[in-house]
Design an enzyme around this catalytic site. Structure first.
Site, PDB file in Angstrom:
ATOM      1  CE  LYS A  93      -1.807  -1.606   3.716  1.00 34.46           C
ATOM      2  NZ  LYS A  93      -2.596  -1.905   4.946  1.00 34.46           N
ATOM      3  CB  THR A 145      -6.939   8.032   7.319  1.00 34.71           C
ATOM      4  OG1 THR A 145      -6.025   8.632   8.264  1.00 34.71           O
ATOM      5  CG2 THR A 145      -7.216   9.004   6.189  1.00 34.71           C
ATOM      6  N   GLY A 187      -8.116   3.157  10.706  1.00 35.92           N
ATOM      7  CA  GLY A 187      -8.672   1.865  10.325  1.00 35.92           C
ATOM      8  C   GLY A 187      -8.678   1.579   8.834  1.00 35.92           C
ATOM      9  CB  THR A 188      -7.256   3.292   5.852  1.00 40.33           C
ATOM     10  OG1 THR A 188      -5.972   3.482   6.454  1.00 40.33           O
ATOM     11  CG2 THR A 188      -8.027   4.584   5.901  1.00 40.33           C
ATOM     12  N   GLY A 189      -6.258   0.477   6.870  1.00 40.92           N
ATOM     13  CA  GLY A 189      -5.593  -0.789   6.554  1.00 40.92           C
ATOM     14  C   GLY A 189      -6.431  -1.984   6.938  1.00 40.92           C
ATOM     15  CB  CYS A 190      -8.427  -2.743   9.974  1.00 43.39           C
ATOM     16  SG  CYS A 190      -7.189  -2.467  11.249  1.00 43.39           S
TER      17      CYS A 190
END
Length: 269
Positions: free
Chosen positions: A179, A211, A213-216
């Site tokens: 990412k 932003t 929690g974007t990865g989760c």
């Protein structure tokens, strides 16, 4: 055997975020928004809001195993996502249970919270790589996580991202989604590498601080589509579109005074 027309079941193995924006809570929201039933195995409890993580309590590895066994004894799981695992003992417990399972597995190597607090102990990184990466259908590190895993500086160009993705793939996962949101520029570009080909997924950078929690959320969205039988490339594309819109509409929420959550239910609210 479940009917092909029935709603699929996905499992998240991760930590709890008391603020609701990341971790188990974000995973279950993403599963629901994308049309799969979500079950959960909790690996850690966090006292967390949009500004800070005040405390972490790890779940005993034996109880993590008991949760896993209990879910699998009763529910047919079609996709699995791992997030915050915390320490080596938790990683070993999860990897030992998942070894031999043929269900698609997305590993999000959660290491640092948006607040900057560590969510994976330093000595657990090598265990994560050696025990869990070889089981993964896909790993989804961001640039700081990739640098920590590889022991090198963060990629600063697309070419350096490609080199890092190749190096990460050699650690055993079937595919890598690197990412690129931490790169400078107007575009956020993610690279999918399947061991042979690169696929690029780009979106316009959205000016917002919401932003958390974007990865989760992205990893869970991919898991949801894999559970429904989508190809890996299509699952990433669907998830990328979903998270982009969730970030775009995050400012409609009014949650906390720090890095607020994305809008998981933007299509419904």
């Amino acid at each position: 055997m479940i009917d092909n027309s029935s709603i699929k079941n996905a499992l998240t193995i991760a930590g709890s975020d008391s603020g609701g924006g990341a971790g188990i809570q974000a995973d279950l929201k993403a599963f629901s928004a994308l049309g799969v039933y979500g079950s959960s195995v909790i690996t850690a409890l966090t006292a967390q809001n949009t500004r800070e993580c005040r405390g972490i309590v790890s779940v005993d590895p034996d109880f993590i195993l008991q949760q896993l066994e209990t879910v699998f004894d009763d529910i047919e799981i079609s996709g699995i996502k791992t997030g915050m695992l915390g320490d080596s003992s938790a990683v070993k417990a999860v990897a030992g249970f998942l070894e031999g399972k043929t269900v698609p597995l997305v590993v999000d190597p959660v290491m640092i919270a948006k607040s900057g607090d560590a969510l994976l102990k330093a000595e657990a990184v090598s265990t994560l790589v050696s025990a869990l990466f070889p089981l993964a259908t896909l790993i989804t590190p961001n640039l700081p996580e990739a640098a920590a895993i590889l022991g090198q500086s963060e990629p600063e160009t697309i070419e350096e991202m490609e080199a890092a993705a190749v190096a990460l793939h050699k650690l055993g996962a079937k595919a890598v989604l690197l990412k690129g949101g931490h790169l400078e520029g107007e575009l956020c570009q993610d690279l999918l590498y399947d061991g042979e080909n690169f696929f690029s997924f780009s979106s316009v950078r959205i000016p917002t601080t919401n932003t958390h929690g974007t990865g989760c959320t992205l990893a869970s969205a991919i898991t949801a589509s894999l559970a429904k039988g989508e190809s890996l490339k299509d699952a990433v594309k669907i998830a990328k579109n979903y998270i982009t819109e969730a970030i775009k509409q995050a400012d409609k929420l009014n949650v906390g005074g720090g890095h607020g959550p994305v809008n998981h239910f933007h299509s419904f609210w």
